[in-house]
Design a protein around this motif. Sequence first.
Motif, short mmCIF file in Angstrom:
data_model
loop_
_atom_site.label_atom_id
_atom_site.label_comp_id
_atom_site.label_asym_id
_atom_site.label_seq_id
_atom_site.Cartn_x
_atom_site.Cartn_y
_atom_site.Cartn_z
N LEU A 110 14.62 30.43 -3.56
CA LEU A 110 14.11 29.53 -2.53
C LEU A 110 12.76 28.95 -2.93
O LEU A 110 12.50 27.75 -2.75
N ASP A 111 11.89 29.78 -3.49
CA ASP A 111 10.59 29.29 -3.96
C ASP A 111 10.77 28.22 -5.04
O ASP A 111 10.04 27.22 -5.05
N GLN A 112 11.73 28.43 -5.93
CA GLN A 112 12.00 27.45 -6.99
C GLN A 112 12.52 26.14 -6.40
O GLN A 112 12.10 25.05 -6.80
N LEU A 113 13.42 26.24 -5.43
CA LEU A 113 14.01 25.05 -4.82
C LEU A 113 12.97 24.25 -4.02
O LEU A 113 13.07 23.03 -3.92
N GLN A 114 11.99 24.95 -3.47
CA GLN A 114 10.97 24.29 -2.66
C GLN A 114 9.77 23.81 -3.48
O GLN A 114 8.86 23.18 -2.93
N SER A 115 9.80 24.10 -4.77
CA SER A 115 8.69 23.68 -5.64
C SER A 115 8.62 22.16 -5.71
O SER A 115 9.64 21.47 -5.73
N GLU A 116 7.42 21.63 -5.77
CA GLU A 116 7.23 20.18 -5.86
C GLU A 116 7.79 19.61 -7.17
O GLU A 116 8.10 18.42 -7.25
N THR A 117 7.92 20.45 -8.18
CA THR A 117 8.39 19.98 -9.48
C THR A 117 9.90 20.18 -9.68
O THR A 117 10.43 19.86 -10.72
N CYS A 118 10.57 20.71 -8.65
CA CYS A 118 12.00 21.00 -8.78
C CYS A 118 12.80 19.70 -8.76
O CYS A 118 12.71 18.91 -7.81
N THR A 119 13.60 19.45 -9.80
CA THR A 119 14.45 18.28 -9.87
C THR A 119 15.85 18.62 -9.36
O THR A 119 16.16 19.79 -9.11
N ILE A 120 16.69 17.61 -9.25
CA ILE A 120 18.07 17.84 -8.81
C ILE A 120 18.79 18.77 -9.78
O ILE A 120 19.50 19.69 -9.38
N SER A 121 18.60 18.54 -11.07
CA SER A 121 19.27 19.39 -12.06
C SER A 121 18.70 20.81 -12.03
O SER A 121 19.44 21.78 -12.20
N ASP A 122 17.40 20.95 -11.79
CA ASP A 122 16.81 22.29 -11.64
C ASP A 122 17.46 23.01 -10.45
O ASP A 122 17.79 24.20 -10.54
N ALA A 123 17.64 22.28 -9.35
CA ALA A 123 18.24 22.86 -8.16
C ALA A 123 19.66 23.34 -8.45
O ALA A 123 20.06 24.44 -8.03
N CYS A 124 20.43 22.53 -9.16
CA CYS A 124 21.79 22.93 -9.53
C CYS A 124 21.76 24.21 -10.36
O CYS A 124 22.58 25.12 -10.15
N HIS A 125 20.84 24.29 -11.29
CA HIS A 125 20.75 25.45 -12.17
C HIS A 125 20.38 26.70 -11.40
O HIS A 125 20.90 27.79 -11.67
N VAL A 126 19.50 26.55 -10.41
CA VAL A 126 19.13 27.69 -9.57
C VAL A 126 20.35 28.17 -8.78
O VAL A 126 20.62 29.38 -8.69
N TRP A 127 21.10 27.24 -8.21
CA TRP A 127 22.30 27.60 -7.46
C TRP A 127 23.30 28.35 -8.34
O TRP A 127 23.88 29.36 -7.93
N TYR A 128 23.50 27.85 -9.56
CA TYR A 128 24.44 28.52 -10.46
C TYR A 128 23.94 29.91 -10.86
O TYR A 128 24.74 30.82 -11.09
N GLY A 129 22.63 30.05 -10.94
CA GLY A 129 22.07 31.38 -11.23
C GLY A 129 22.45 32.38 -10.15
O GLY A 129 22.78 33.54 -10.45
N LEU A 130 22.42 31.95 -8.89
CA LEU A 130 22.81 32.82 -7.78
C LEU A 130 24.32 33.11 -7.82
O LEU A 130 24.76 34.24 -7.62
N LEU A 131 25.10 32.07 -8.10
CA LEU A 131 26.55 32.22 -8.10
C LEU A 131 27.03 33.17 -9.19
O LEU A 131 28.03 33.87 -9.01
N LYS A 132 26.32 33.22 -10.31
CA LYS A 132 26.78 34.01 -11.45
C LYS A 132 26.10 35.38 -11.56
O LYS A 132 26.38 36.13 -12.50
N ASP A 133 25.23 35.70 -10.61
CA ASP A 133 24.52 36.98 -10.64
C ASP A 133 25.45 38.08 -10.14
O ASP A 133 25.84 38.10 -8.96
N ASP A 134 25.80 39.02 -11.01
CA ASP A 134 26.73 40.09 -10.64
C ASP A 134 26.18 40.98 -9.52
O ASP A 134 26.95 41.55 -8.74
#
Length: 245
Positions: A110-134
């Motif tokens: 959430l902190d990463q997604l709310q960062s002022e420097t977070c781009t759309i592609s960064d947001a996608c990558h963060v989401w995938y990180g959550l989805l793939k975390d065992d």
Amino acid sequence: LLQTDVSNKSIMKHIVEVQKFFRNVHVAHGLLKEKGGKQPQLPNDTRWNSDIACLETFKANHALYVEVRTEFLEKEISMPDNVARNIDNIGLLREAGRLLDQVKKFGIALDQLQSETCTISDACHVWYGLLKDDDLEQFRQAISARFKEAIGEPHILGYMTDPAYYHEWEGNVDQDLQNKVEEWLSDLNPEYLLEYFNFKLRKSETYPKHMFTESVRKVEAKDWWSLIQSKSSSETTTEFAGQKS
């Protein structure tokens, strides 16, 4: 919204019972303070990190909760049965630790997604990180549902065309979603789809291999595509790059 999906309500219910007791009951609160305990925190629906604070203070104070429980017994001071059971339940303490490790990951995301420097592609990558975390497997269905609500084909295209993630996105975006993105792009403009394939395959003089070296891929996506736009004599490439820059 994801917060409400991933909070383990059955565990949090018992933890909150203890936290409220040591916040609101004067004798218990006074003893906890005397022993150097931390102020028990409670979850707040408007603050995601409040779940983390609640679990952290529960863990940090637990040994002191046990001491206070013992003093209550020795002095024959009444303590609600549910609170006493929760303090005695070592399994609850273990579950609290496990849940804390999990919700911290959501807090970081959430902190990463709310960062002022977070781009759309960064947001996608963060989401995938959550989805793939065992470690978050039990929440995968909830994460996936929220991912589909938040992320659409244009966002995934941004991810798939961000040079920073050139070697990573294919391991995350499944073939079915890739096909949907390509269909969406083709409907937008069939020539853009061909341009995307040229980018993906690093074909033509427009996308030379040196533009995909690790050092060059560190350039912000909008600047990288501005360079492509300035190099190209193709109207389609210029238009496509203009959409990205």
